[in-house]
Scaffold this motif. Structure first.
Motif, PDB file in Angstrom:
ATOM      1  N   GLU A   1      21.463 -44.491 -31.891  1.00  0.00           N
ATOM      2  CA  GLU A   1      22.022 -45.371 -30.829  1.00  0.00           C
ATOM      3  C   GLU A   1      23.272 -45.976 -31.444  1.00  0.00           C
ATOM      4  O   GLU A   1      24.216 -46.691 -30.866  1.00  0.00           O
ATOM      5  CB  GLU A   1      21.144 -46.003 -30.315  1.00  0.00           C
ATOM      6  N   THR A   2      23.417 -46.426 -32.829  1.00  0.00           N
ATOM      7  CA  THR A   2      24.496 -47.290 -33.117  1.00  0.00           C
ATOM      8  C   THR A   2      25.753 -46.600 -33.539  1.00  0.00           C
ATOM      9  O   THR A   2      26.852 -47.263 -33.568  1.00  0.00           O
ATOM     10  CB  THR A   2      23.895 -47.939 -34.438  1.00  0.00           C
ATOM     11  N   TYR A   3      25.821 -45.328 -33.657  1.00  0.00           N
ATOM     12  CA  TYR A   3      27.207 -44.558 -34.054  1.00  0.00           C
ATOM     13  C   TYR A   3      28.069 -44.946 -33.080  1.00  0.00           C
ATOM     14  O   TYR A   3      29.313 -45.208 -33.306  1.00  0.00           O
ATOM     15  CB  TYR A   3      27.000 -43.232 -34.388  1.00  0.00           C
ATOM     16  N   GLY A   4      27.737 -45.129 -31.764  1.00  0.00           N
ATOM     17  CA  GLY A   4      28.828 -45.188 -30.780  1.00  0.00           C
ATOM     18  C   GLY A   4      29.605 -46.567 -30.776  1.00  0.00           C
ATOM     19  O   GLY A   4      30.575 -47.011 -30.260  1.00  0.00           O
TER      20      GLY A   4
ATOM     21  N   THR B   1      19.292 -50.703 -28.074  1.00  0.00           N
ATOM     22  CA  THR B   1      18.686 -50.043 -27.238  1.00  0.00           C
ATOM     23  C   THR B   1      19.089 -49.906 -25.719  1.00  0.00           C
ATOM     24  O   THR B   1      18.645 -49.230 -25.044  1.00  0.00           O
ATOM     25  CB  THR B   1      17.058 -50.309 -27.132  1.00  0.00           C
ATOM     26  N   VAL B   2      19.936 -50.837 -25.520  1.00  0.00           N
ATOM     27  CA  VAL B   2      20.481 -51.045 -24.372  1.00  0.00           C
ATOM     28  C   VAL B   2      22.156 -50.495 -24.093  1.00  0.00           C
ATOM     29  O   VAL B   2      22.578 -49.968 -23.473  1.00  0.00           O
ATOM     30  CB  VAL B   2      20.393 -52.563 -23.447  1.00  0.00           C
ATOM     31  N   GLY B   3      22.528 -50.757 -25.299  1.00  0.00           N
ATOM     32  CA  GLY B   3      24.037 -50.342 -25.481  1.00  0.00           C
ATOM     33  C   GLY B   3      24.986 -51.379 -24.994  1.00  0.00           C
ATOM     34  O   GLY B   3      24.458 -52.557 -24.688  1.00  0.00           O
ATOM     35  N   ILE B   4      26.185 -51.253 -24.815  1.00  0.00           N
ATOM     36  CA  ILE B   4      26.844 -52.055 -24.760  1.00  0.00           C
ATOM     37  C   ILE B   4      27.510 -52.298 -23.059  1.00  0.00           C
ATOM     38  O   ILE B   4      27.468 -51.439 -22.366  1.00  0.00           O
ATOM     39  CB  ILE B   4      28.642 -51.793 -25.000  1.00  0.00           C
ATOM     40  N   THR B   5      27.228 -53.720 -22.565  1.00  0.00           N
ATOM     41  CA  THR B   5      27.073 -54.231 -21.450  1.00  0.00           C
ATOM     42  C   THR B   5      28.511 -54.998 -21.122  1.00  0.00           C
ATOM     43  O   THR B   5      29.310 -55.114 -21.892  1.00  0.00           O
ATOM     44  CB  THR B   5      26.318 -55.084 -20.775  1.00  0.00           C
ATOM     45  N   ASP B   6      28.692 -55.264 -19.653  1.00  0.00           N
ATOM     46  CA  ASP B   6      30.010 -55.944 -19.623  1.00  0.00           C
ATOM     47  C   ASP B   6      30.193 -57.122 -19.985  1.00  0.00           C
ATOM     48  O   ASP B   6      31.089 -57.893 -20.482  1.00  0.00           O
ATOM     49  CB  ASP B   6      30.075 -56.255 -17.755  1.00  0.00           C
ATOM     50  N   HIS B   7      29.008 -57.893 -20.335  1.00  0.00           N
ATOM     51  CA  HIS B   7      28.853 -59.172 -20.916  1.00  0.00           C
ATOM     52  C   HIS B   7      29.286 -59.229 -22.437  1.00  0.00           C
ATOM     53  O   HIS B   7      29.835 -59.902 -23.091  1.00  0.00           O
ATOM     54  CB  HIS B   7      27.398 -59.683 -20.630  1.00  0.00           C
ATOM     55  N   ASP B   8      28.548 -57.965 -22.871  1.00  0.00           N
ATOM     56  CA  ASP B   8      29.144 -57.701 -24.482  1.00  0.00           C
ATOM     57  C   ASP B   8      30.650 -57.458 -24.482  1.00  0.00           C
ATOM     58  O   ASP B   8      31.210 -58.093 -25.524  1.00  0.00           O
ATOM     59  CB  ASP B   8      28.441 -56.460 -24.902  1.00  0.00           C
ATOM     60  N   GLU B   9      31.101 -56.829 -23.562  1.00  0.00           N
ATOM     61  CA  GLU B   9      32.591 -56.775 -23.573  1.00  0.00           C
ATOM     62  C   GLU B   9      33.341 -57.646 -23.684  1.00  0.00           C
ATOM     63  O   GLU B   9      34.335 -58.031 -24.304  1.00  0.00           O
ATOM     64  CB  GLU B   9      32.892 -55.666 -22.642  1.00  0.00           C
ATOM     65  N   ALA B  10      32.692 -58.729 -22.681  1.00  0.00           N
ATOM     66  CA  ALA B  10      33.647 -60.315 -22.472  1.00  0.00           C
ATOM     67  C   ALA B  10      33.360 -60.957 -24.042  1.00  0.00           C
ATOM     68  O   ALA B  10      34.475 -61.336 -24.438  1.00  0.00           O
ATOM     69  CB  ALA B  10      33.092 -61.018 -21.519  1.00  0.00           C
ATOM     70  N   VAL B  11      32.502 -60.825 -24.678  1.00  0.00           N
ATOM     71  CA  VAL B  11      32.345 -61.489 -25.858  1.00  0.00           C
ATOM     72  C   VAL B  11      33.202 -60.910 -27.037  1.00  0.00           C
ATOM     73  O   VAL B  11      33.968 -61.628 -27.551  1.00  0.00           O
ATOM     74  CB  VAL B  11      31.061 -61.343 -26.485  1.00  0.00           C
ATOM     75  N   VAL B  12      33.330 -59.605 -27.083  1.00  0.00           N
ATOM     76  CA  VAL B  12      34.207 -58.827 -27.744  1.00  0.00           C
ATOM     77  C   VAL B  12      35.651 -59.170 -27.616  1.00  0.00           C
ATOM     78  O   VAL B  12      36.350 -59.449 -28.807  1.00  0.00           O
ATOM     79  CB  VAL B  12      34.092 -57.393 -27.638  1.00  0.00           C
ATOM     80  N   ARG B  13      36.157 -59.506 -26.561  1.00  0.00           N
ATOM     81  CA  ARG B  13      37.504 -60.071 -26.369  1.00  0.00           C
ATOM     82  C   ARG B  13      37.768 -61.270 -26.877  1.00  0.00           C
ATOM     83  O   ARG B  13      38.657 -61.634 -27.427  1.00  0.00           O
ATOM     84  CB  ARG B  13      37.650 -59.998 -24.769  1.00  0.00           C
TER      85      ARG B  13
ATOM     86  N   LEU C   1      33.501 -50.179 -30.596  1.00  0.00           N
ATOM     87  CA  LEU C   1      34.012 -51.501 -30.375  1.00  0.00           C
ATOM     88  C   LEU C   1      35.221 -52.096 -31.072  1.00  0.00           C
ATOM     89  O   LEU C   1      36.136 -53.142 -30.865  1.00  0.00           O
ATOM     90  CB  LEU C   1      32.918 -52.471 -30.496  1.00  0.00           C
ATOM     91  N   GLY C   2      35.575 -51.134 -32.193  1.00  0.00           N
ATOM     92  CA  GLY C   2      36.771 -51.868 -33.118  1.00  0.00           C
ATOM     93  C   GLY C   2      36.378 -53.087 -33.824  1.00  0.00           C
ATOM     94  O   GLY C   2      37.373 -53.507 -34.382  1.00  0.00           O
ATOM     95  N   LEU C   3      35.165 -53.108 -34.053  1.00  0.00           N
ATOM     96  CA  LEU C   3      34.697 -54.436 -34.818  1.00  0.00           C
ATOM     97  C   LEU C   3      34.331 -54.018 -36.244  1.00  0.00           C
ATOM     98  O   LEU C   3      33.749 -54.633 -37.102  1.00  0.00           O
ATOM     99  CB  LEU C   3      33.568 -55.306 -34.047  1.00  0.00           C
TER     100      LEU C   3
END
Ligand code: GDP
Ligand code: MG
Length: 162
Positions: free
Chosen positions: A128-131, A92-104, A135-137
């Motif tokens: 909302e989940t299709y985007g 419901t929020v989408g991807i934040t900078d903090h999420d991106e850091a975890v992904v790395r 993330l490439g996960l």
């Protein structure tokens, strides 16, 4: 030994609620306000006759260096101890900078990752989940930790990853 699943993600995405859903008991502490220290984070779980240990993360004190450092440090510890990682984001929020850091951190670890798009409480939110494919996960699994929606498919993917 029983395989270990670590549940990671930034605060408030619903990790502890999802852990309770996975173990079928309300033992992980759910917080409207993140950052409370708890000592117990490991729980026995079972799905389709397979036992595993699920580790809730994010319940430790925020790092003195701040939230971003704390999230990264906890993700790195979790990834090291885990056989597979359940990465939780808030659809419901989408991807934040903090999420991106975890992904790395997850990418660098090479550990298998299952992506849970949480707070998909109804069909409408599922779009909302299709985007999250970006993330490439791999496939994002829409779930509602609160209501249980989608958790079976997500857990099937977890077993395949463990
Ligand atoms: P954590 O910090 O990632 O462990 O998140 P929590 O499990 O403590 O949950 C944070 C907040 O999100 C709480 O108010 C939960 O009730 C709420 N929450 C968790 N899962 C869901 C969900 O599937 N749907 C909705 N609507 N709220 C949720
Ligand atoms: Mg929590």
């Amino acid at each position: 030994p029983v395989p270990i699943l670590a549940v990671v993600g930034r605060p408030n995405v619903g990790k502890s609620t999802l852990v309770n859903r996975i173990i079928g008991r309300r033992e992980a502490v759910v917080e409207d306000i993140p950052g409370v220290t708890r000592d117990r984070v490991s729980y026995d779980a079972n799905w389709s006759g397979r036992a595993f240990t699920v580790v809730d993360t994010g319940g430790w004190d925020p790092d003195a260096r701040g939230l971003a450092a704390s999230i990264a440090a906890q993700a790195e510890i979790a990834v090291r101890l885990a056989d597979a990682v359940l990465f939780v984001v808030d659809a419901t929020v989408g991807i934040t900078d903090h999420d991106e850091a975890v992904v790395r951190i997850l990418r660098a670890s090479g550990k298998p990752v299952v992506l849970a798009a949480n707070k998909v409480d109804d069909q409408r939110t599922e779009a909302e989940t299709y985007g999250l494919w970006n993330l490439g996960l791999g496939e994002p699994f829409p779930v509602s930790a609160l209501h249980g929606r989608g958790s079976g498919d997500m857990l099937d993917a977890v077993l395949a990853a463990l």
